[in-house]
Design an enzyme around this catalytic site. Structure first.
Site, PDB file in Angstrom:
ATOM      1  N   HIS A 199      12.394  13.491 -47.913  1.00 22.80           N
ATOM      2  CA  HIS A 199      10.831  14.232 -47.443  1.00 22.80           C
ATOM      3  C   HIS A 199      10.034  13.261 -47.964  1.00 22.80           C
ATOM      4  CE1 HIS A 199       7.388  17.279 -47.134  1.00 22.80           C
ATOM      5  NE2 HIS A 199       7.837  16.666 -48.570  1.00 22.80           N
ATOM      6  N   SER A 201       5.551  13.107 -47.826  1.00 21.39           N
ATOM      7  CA  SER A 201       4.446  13.155 -47.810  1.00 21.39           C
ATOM      8  C   SER A 201       3.388  13.300 -48.370  1.00 21.39           C
ATOM      9  CB  SER A 201       4.487  14.897 -48.551  1.00 21.39           C
ATOM     10  OG  SER A 201       3.319  15.762 -49.198  1.00 21.39           O
ATOM     11  N   GLY A 203       0.880  14.826 -50.212  1.00 23.32           N
ATOM     12  CA  GLY A 203       0.229  15.456 -50.896  1.00 23.32           C
ATOM     13  C   GLY A 203      -0.939  16.195 -50.474  1.00 23.32           C
ATOM     14  N   ARG A 204      -1.727  15.911 -48.960  1.00 18.14           N
ATOM     15  CA  ARG A 204      -3.046  16.311 -48.863  1.00 18.14           C
ATOM     16  C   ARG A 204      -2.366  18.264 -48.480  1.00 18.14           C
ATOM     17  NH1 ARG A 204      -5.837  11.658 -48.815  1.00 18.14           N
ATOM     18  NH2 ARG A 204      -8.039  12.809 -48.448  1.00 18.14           N
ATOM     19  N   SER A 209      -3.133  16.623 -44.062  1.00 18.35           N
ATOM     20  CA  SER A 209      -2.063  16.875 -44.903  1.00 18.35           C
ATOM     21  C   SER A 209      -0.802  15.883 -43.161  1.00 18.35           C
ATOM     22  CB  SER A 209      -1.691  18.248 -44.469  1.00 18.35           C
ATOM     23  OG  SER A 209      -0.044  18.162 -45.166  1.00 18.35           O
ATOM     24  N   ASN A 213      10.296  15.541 -42.765  1.00 21.08           N
ATOM     25  CA  ASN A 213      12.172  15.567 -43.154  1.00 21.08           C
ATOM     26  C   ASN A 213      12.751  15.313 -42.206  1.00 21.08           C
ATOM     27  OD1 ASN A 213      11.241  17.411 -45.836  1.00 21.08           O
ATOM     28  ND2 ASN A 213      11.192  19.396 -44.289  1.00 21.08           N
TER      29      ASN A 213
END
Length: 337
Positions: A199, A201, A203-204, A209, A213
Site C-alpha cells: 500500500h 499513500s 497520508g493527505r 490525497s 494498493n
C-alpha cells in the site's frame, strides 16, 4: 478506502522474530564450522573458515556454485539478524540535503493551501526503508523468507522560511512480501523471485490525497557484481468514481497511465566503493515514463556520498502525473547491495 496503513509491531515481537530467524542460520553455521575446522588446513584463520561456511550455506540454498551481489547481501543480513540492536535495511536509505527540480508541482496544491506560490525548486529529499523477517528458517523453499517492509520517502521545503519550511510531500509504503531463490541459473546467473502486496499513500485528505494498493511480482538476477530486477504489478481497483470535494472515491484513477505496469532496475557494484543504479518505467500505451540514475562514492571513513538524477513522471504520489527533472546530492546511509 485505505488512506494510511502502518502496522504496529511491538519491540518484543521484533526481537523474538529476529532472534529466531538468526538462530536457524547460526545453527547451520555452527555445524559447518565444527565440521570444517576438523578437516581444514590449520593455517587458516577462524575468520576465513567462517567466511567459507557462510558462503557454503547460501550456495546450498541457492543451488549455485558462484555468489553474486544479492547473495552477499543475504549473508550480511543473516549475520546481522542475530543482533537485536541492528535494523535491517530494505530499499536504499539516503538523505539529499539539496535537490533542484526544473519545475516544482504548484498546480497540485492550487486552491488547497495558502503557500503554493511560495514553493521553491530547491528542497531536501530523503528515504528511510527497513524490513523485518516474519518467518524462521525455510518457509516453502530452501533459503526463502517472508518479510514485512516499510519505506518512507519525503520531500521537504527546507529552504522556504516564509512558509515555515513544510514537508511538501511524504509517501508511506508498508508491504508484505515473500522472497525465494529459484533453481534457474541461465548463463551461470543466480535468480530469485519476490511476490508481495503493498500500500502506498501520502497520508493527505480529500483532493490532496493520493494512494493505491498493488500486488506485485519481482524477478531478480545476479551475476558477480551486477544485479537486475524486473518488477511488474497489478493495481487493486478502487471503483470508477474519482474523489471530489463532496465524496471520497479513487484519489488517482488514471495513475496506471503514468506509472505503467512494470519497473526495470539494475545495480552494479565495483571495488566495494562505488555503486551505480538505474530504474526505468514506461507506460507504452500513453508514452509516460521515468528514469532514475544514482551513484554512491566514498567520502571519508564509512560515510558515502550519493548523487541522484530523475526525469519523468511519478517521482512522488502527488507528482504522479507531473513531469519533471531533478538532480540531488547528499549522503547514502545504506547501499542497495
Amino acid at each position: 478506502m485505505l488512506k494510511l496503513f502502518i502496522p504496529l509491531i511491538s519491540l518484543s515481537c521484533f526481537f523474538a522474530m529476529s532472534y529466531s530467524y538468526a538462530q536457524s542460520f547460526e545453527t547451520l553455521l555452527d555445524r559447518c564450522l565444527i565440521k570444517t575446522i576438523k578437516k581444514t588446513d590449520k593455517n587458516k584463520t577462524l575468520q576465513q573458515i567462517e567466511d567459507f561456511c557462510e558462503k557454503k550455506i547460501v550456495k546450498e540454498q541457492l543451488g549455485s556454485e558462484e555468489l553474486g551481489a544479492i547473495s552477499e547481501r543475504m549473508i550480511k543480513e543473516k549475520k546481522s539478524a542475530f543482533d537485536p540492536y541492528v535494523i535491517t535495511p530494505h530499499k536504499m536509505n539516503y538523505i539529499l540535503p539539496v535537490t533542484i527540480t526544473d519545475g516544482i508541482n504548484k498546480e497540485a496544491y492550487a486552491g488547497y493551501s495558502n503557500w503554493e506560490d511560495e514553493l521553491r525548486d530547491v528542497e531536501t529529499k530523503f528515504q528511510l526503508s527497513i524490513k523485518v523477517p516474519l518467518t524462521t528458517g525455510s518457509f516453502l523453499n530452501s533459503g526463502d523468507q517472508l518479510f514485512f517492509g516499510f519505506t518512507l520517502e519525503s520531500w521537504w521545503q527546507l529552504y522556504t522560511h516564509k512558509i515555515s519550511r513544510p514537508f511538501r510531500e511524504t509517501n508511506y509504503q508498508p508491504e508484505i512480501f515473500y522472497f525465494t531463490p529459484t533453481s534457474w541459473h541461465p548463463f551461470k546467473t543466480n535468480t530469485a523471485m519476490m511476490i508481495g502486496f503493498e500500500h502506498q499513500s501520502n497520508g493527505r485528505s480529500m483532493l490532496l490525497s493520493r494512494s493505491w494498493n498493488r500486488v506485485y511480482a519481482n524477478f531478480l538476477f545476479e551475476k558477480n557484481n551486477l544485479a537486475v530486477s524486473f518488477r511488474t504489478w497489478y493495481r487493486i481497483p478502487e471503483g470508477s468514481q474519482a474523489t471530489t470535494i463532496d465524496k471520497i472515491g479513487d484519489d488517482n484513477p488514471d495513475i496506471n497511465e503514468y506509472m505503467g505496469y512494470f519497473e526495470l532496475s539494475t545495480v552494479y557494484k565495483w571495488n566495494n566503493k562505488y555503486e551505480a543504479s538505474m530504474k526505468l518505467r514506461e507506460s507504452f500505451a500513453h508514452h509516460h515514463g521515468a528514469i532514475e540514475l544514482g551513484i554512491t562514492f566514498p567520502l571519508w571513513g564509512k560515510l558515502k556520498g550519493y548523487a541522484q538524477y530523475f526525469n519523468g513522471y511519478g517521482e512522488s504520489l502527488i507528482d504522479y502525473n507531473h513531469r519533471q527533472q531533478r538532480l540531488g546530492i547528499g549522503f547514502a546511509l545504506t547501499d542497495i547491495l
